[in-house]
Design a protein around this motif. Structure first.
Motif, PDB file in Angstrom:
ATOM      1  N   ASN A  14       0.830  -1.209   0.000  1.00 30.24           N
ATOM      2  CA  ASN A  14       0.000   0.000   0.000  1.00 30.24           C
ATOM      3  C   ASN A  14       0.863   1.258   0.000  1.00 30.24           C
ATOM      4  O   ASN A  14       0.518   2.260  -0.633  1.00 30.24           O
ATOM      5  CB  ASN A  14      -0.938   0.006   1.211  1.00 30.24           C
ATOM      6  N   GLU A  33       0.797   4.281  -2.618  1.00 31.53           N
ATOM      7  CA  GLU A  33       0.585   5.667  -2.191  1.00 31.53           C
ATOM      8  C   GLU A  33       1.744   6.567  -2.629  1.00 31.53           C
ATOM      9  O   GLU A  33       1.545   7.736  -2.963  1.00 31.53           O
ATOM     10  CB  GLU A  33       0.411   5.714  -0.669  1.00 31.53           C
ATOM     11  N   GLU A  80       1.175   7.321  -6.218  1.00 30.45           N
ATOM     12  CA  GLU A  80       0.056   8.255  -6.351  1.00 30.45           C
ATOM     13  C   GLU A  80       0.473   9.669  -5.961  1.00 30.45           C
ATOM     14  O   GLU A  80       0.039  10.646  -6.585  1.00 30.45           O
ATOM     15  CB  GLU A  80      -1.112   7.784  -5.493  1.00 30.45           C
ATOM     16  N   GLN A 129       3.168  10.200   2.875  1.00 29.09           N
ATOM     17  CA  GLN A 129       4.066  10.921   1.970  1.00 29.09           C
ATOM     18  C   GLN A 129       5.050  11.824   2.700  1.00 29.09           C
ATOM     19  O   GLN A 129       5.995  12.329   2.123  1.00 29.09           O
ATOM     20  CB  GLN A 129       3.261  11.757   0.951  1.00 29.09           C
TER      21      GLN A 129
END
Length: 218
Positions: free
Chosen positions: A143, A147, A150, A209
């Motif tokens: 995941n 992320e 993304e 992030q």
């Protein structure tokens, strides 16, 4: 009184893992082997102070993916990725306190093999993990990779993260884990190292992030 484990030698210290008193020999022999020692046990902490780093001949070379080169420059260029993946591992370990170093190593190893196959042949094949806890840890890592891509897409309009970069990052963490663990079945030395990177309060508020604020070096 006799030791709660061997029932032969005299007890001399309280063991929080068995909630009773045991002898020093059983403490030394069973620590992180049959005993699930809590991280604040004074005898565990004392032992770690005297533990020498595991030598290369104590680690199976096949588990270190020596065929994958991870240059020093890569560690700096992909600092945010490495810290993001570290954050994911710490998050998984905090969510499941039964995870040991060997569980995280198993998850990272399976993911590394999967990405190595993807990079070399273009085939995606997921190898089964032996426990649900290991699967959840692997999912957290996957995941985080998603992320990260993304976040790149959102900020630059495209993602530069290659599968080969993910492979190098995973292999780096596999090697780091092998270097940090004591190698005992119930060791949590690597887990505790991960926790030290992100305090519990930090982990609760840190966005994935933003996890790349500093690099880890073995």
């Amino acid at each position: 009184m006799s030791c709660a484990i061997c029932e032969i030698r005299k007890e001399k210290r309280f063991c929080p893992a068995v909630h009773w008193r045991i002898c020093p020999q059983c403490c030394g022999e069973q620590r992180e082997v049959t005993l699930d020692c809590p991280s604040d046990c004074p005898y565990l902490l004392q032992a770690r102070e005297h533990d020498k780093p595991r030598s290369s001949d104590q680690i199976d070379p096949a588990t270190l993916f020596l065929q994958v080169e991870v240059p020093d420059q890569f560690l700096y260029e992909k600092e945010h990725l490495l810290m993001g993946l570290t954050y994911a591992l710490a998050k998984a370990a905090r969510a499941d306190r039964s995870l040991h170093d060997q569980d995280l190593i198993a998850s990272l190893t399976v993911l590394s093999k999967s990405y190595e196959r993807l990079v070399n042949s273009g085939l995606h094949y997921e190898q089964p993990l032996t426990s649900e806890s290991q699967r959840r840890a692997a999912t957290e890592v996957e995941n985080m990779v998603k992320e990260y891509r993304e976040a790149e897409q959102k900020h630059t309009g495209y993602s530069t993260l290659r599968d080969s970069d993910v492979l190098k990052a995973l292999v780096f963490l596999v090697r780091l884990a092998h270097g940090r663990t004591s190698g005992r079945p119930k060791s949590r030395a690597f887990v505790e190292f991960l926790f030290a990177q992100f305090s519990e309060k930090e982990a609760a508020v840190l966005a994935p992030q933003d996890a790349g604020s500093r690099i880890i070096l073995p």
